[in-house]
Motif scaffolding. Structure first.
Motif, short mmCIF file in Angstrom:
data_model
loop_
_atom_site.label_atom_id
_atom_site.label_comp_id
_atom_site.label_asym_id
_atom_site.label_seq_id
_atom_site.Cartn_x
_atom_site.Cartn_y
_atom_site.Cartn_z
N TYR A 182 54.32 29.81 69.09
CA TYR A 182 53.92 28.49 68.63
C TYR A 182 54.56 28.12 67.29
O TYR A 182 54.96 26.97 67.08
CB TYR A 182 52.40 28.42 68.50
CG TYR A 182 51.90 27.06 68.07
CD1 TYR A 182 51.75 26.04 69.02
CD2 TYR A 182 51.62 26.78 66.74
CE1 TYR A 182 51.32 24.78 68.64
CE2 TYR A 182 51.17 25.51 66.36
CZ TYR A 182 51.04 24.52 67.31
OH TYR A 182 50.62 23.27 66.94
N HIS A 183 54.71 29.08 66.40
CA HIS A 183 55.24 28.80 65.07
C HIS A 183 56.76 28.99 65.00
O HIS A 183 57.33 29.02 63.91
CB HIS A 183 54.56 29.69 64.03
CG HIS A 183 53.09 29.42 63.90
ND1 HIS A 183 52.59 28.23 63.41
CD2 HIS A 183 52.02 30.16 64.26
CE1 HIS A 183 51.26 28.27 63.43
NE2 HIS A 183 50.88 29.43 63.94
N ARG A 184 57.40 29.12 66.18
CA ARG A 184 58.85 29.31 66.21
C ARG A 184 59.47 28.12 66.95
O ARG A 184 60.03 28.25 68.02
CB ARG A 184 59.22 30.62 66.91
CG ARG A 184 58.55 31.83 66.32
CD ARG A 184 58.76 33.05 67.19
NE ARG A 184 60.11 33.54 67.14
CZ ARG A 184 60.70 34.23 68.12
NH1 ARG A 184 60.07 34.44 69.26
NH2 ARG A 184 61.93 34.66 67.98
N SER A 185 59.38 26.96 66.36
CA SER A 185 59.87 25.75 67.03
C SER A 185 61.39 25.69 67.07
O SER A 185 61.98 24.98 67.88
CB SER A 185 59.33 24.49 66.35
OG SER A 185 59.72 24.47 64.99
N GLU A 186 62.06 26.47 66.22
CA GLU A 186 63.52 26.50 66.26
C GLU A 186 64.00 27.36 67.43
O GLU A 186 63.29 28.23 67.92
CB GLU A 186 64.07 27.08 64.94
CG GLU A 186 63.73 26.26 63.71
CD GLU A 186 64.24 24.83 63.81
OE1 GLU A 186 65.37 24.65 64.30
OE2 GLU A 186 63.51 23.91 63.42
N ALA A 187 65.23 27.12 67.87
CA ALA A 187 65.78 27.85 69.00
C ALA A 187 65.80 29.34 68.72
O ALA A 187 66.22 29.79 67.66
CB ALA A 187 67.21 27.36 69.29
N ALA A 188 65.30 30.13 69.68
CA ALA A 188 65.25 31.58 69.53
C ALA A 188 64.89 32.18 70.88
O ALA A 188 64.41 31.49 71.78
CB ALA A 188 64.24 31.98 68.48
#
Length: 447
Positions: A182-188
């Motif tokens: 949820y807290h990793r909205s950047e591409a990963a």
């Protein structure tokens, strides 16, 4: 398996005492309803979770080359063992067939966890190939159970029950990456906990597969057994599988089988992965598979309750799916003109303006997928009642379906124009509708 007697007499062995010994006979362990629910839960844990993982695009990896290659290997072997799966089920029975099939899902997910750390494709591709073998076995067994165990006038309802339970796996499977990322909205790429969560569910499904009863032990509420069978042999099954390729009923189903998963790479990679960020892809998966549940219930009602005559219900079902399919692919065309693989828009988050339209389209894809596949399974179930015959029909359906999606994954991997992929998907599904219409007209009987 070899039936004792002809198909109809084999299915009508009376066991009146069984139907009278419970106030809720449909919830007996050996009832068709309980067994369909059990196979639904098994598929909830294994292919349901796999679907959620695939639906994120690239198996949750930022670079989806390894996932695309592994899925090509998967669907290549799936196409072979899907066709052979019915024969293997008839020889081994449900326990060994399902146990072998389910265990490969755990192996495949572990290979993605391994790839997260080492970025070596070999293990992932090998695991994908082994999963194709296992998936062929599982889906052939599932097809035999889902189409032969229910009473003939409620097959659409039982299919929708199965499909709803199965796709709840995709719903929960979509929640796992959404919550954990949820807290990793950047591409990963997704984190290790996501893959471990999927593996836990798949392990439970593998163990639960041992609870499925063979057809000869399943008793309907009227006291009739689903089928009375003996185990088959290799030579008989080889001959019967070869005969399928000259069966006109099967040939009319091939376009629907080929197209019914062909659109997955486009939907997962070129819509969900291309337009949305990581956490939103998990969010979308929840509703994609939730829409599948609604679609299966809707088409199940049409196929069992819309009209008195069974053939008319089938024809109406084809028209309903055909019209909705045309509308949904038309919406996809309107969406696709806005971007290409060389000109992707900024990744959408579920909190951003402009999210609603692409999100609604993606959910509609899920609904159409469930309706088309449920329709085909209903047609298969209407062609026979014997699990021996239906396991072969279902296995061939999954084999052809998997050959189609194996080709589609490589089309996507070779960066074919997105508009071209969309048009091909639209044309393939459209071709299948009139052929299913003809099949129902000629082969499905009202009684």
């Amino acid at each position: 398996m070899v039936s004792n007697g002809d198909e109809e007499s084999g299915n009508q062995v009376q066991q009146p005492e069984t139907s009278k010994n419970s106030c809720s006979p449909c919830f007996r362990y050996n009832s068709p309803l309980v067994q369909v629910i059990l196979i639904g839960v098994v598929c909830f844990c294994c292919p349901g979770m796999f679907n959620a993982l695939s639906g994120m695009g690239g198996g949750g990896q930022l670079n989806h080359t390894a996932s695309n290659n592994s899925l090509t290997a998967l669907y290549t072997t799936f196409s072979i063992f899907g066709i052979l799966g019915g024969a293997i089920y008839n020889i081994l029975g449900p326990h060994l067939t399902l146990l072998a099939g389910c265990s490969t899902y755990v192996l495949y997910t572990s290979s993605l966890l391994y790839y997260n750390h080492h970025h070596h494709q070999a293990f992932t591709i090998l695991s994908g190939a082994l999963l194709g073998v296992g998936a062929g076995l599982l889906w052939a067994a599932h097809g035999a159970i889902m189409t032969s165990y229910p009473p003939s006038n409620r097959k659409g309802t039982y299919i929708s029950i199965f499909w709803s339970i199965f796709n709840m796996g995709g719903v929960i499977g979509g929640l796992i990456p959404f919550i954990l990322n949820y807290h990793r909205s950047e591409a990963a790429s997704v984190n290790d906990g996501t893959y471990i969560g999927f593996m836990c569910f798949m392990s439970v499904g593998t163990v639960l597969s041992l609870a499925i009863l063979p057809a000869s032990k399943v008793v309907r509420d009227d006291g009739s057994r689903c089928t009375s069978v003996l185990y088959s042999n290799v030579s008989t099954e080889c001959v019967e599988v070869l005969k399928l390729f000259s069966n006109w009923k099967v040939l009319l189903m091939i376009p629907a089988a080929w197209s019914s998963n062909f659109f997955y790479p486009y939907q997962f990679n070129d819509v969900n992965e291309a337009l949305f960020n990581l956490r939103t892809r998990g969010f979308n998966s929840v509703f994609y598979w939730g829409a599948q549940m609604l679609g299966s219930v809707g088409i199940g009602y049409v196929m069992d309750f819309s009209f008195e005559r069974r053939r008319v219900r089938g024809l109406v079902g084809v028209v309903v799916v055909g019209v909705l399919g045309t509308v949904i692919w038309g919406g996809a065309l309107a969406n696709q003109v806005r971007y290409s693989s060389n000109d992707l828009p900024e990744k959408l988050d579920f909190k951003y303006p402009g999210f609603a339209g692409p999100f609604a389209l993606y959910c509609s894809f899920g609904m159409l997928d469930a309706m088309l596949q449920s329709l085909v399974y209903w047609v298969i179930g209407a062609l026979a009642n014997d699990s021996e015959i239906l396991s072969r029909y279902s296995g061939l359906f999954k084999g052809i379906q998997s050959a189609g999606v194996a080709v589609a994954w490589q089309i996507d991997e070779h960066n074919v124009c997105l508009m071209t992929q969309l048009i091909v998907n639209w044309v393939l599904t459209t071709i299948s509708y009139p052929l299913l219409f003809v099949l129902i007209m000629l082969a499905v009987k009202d009684e």
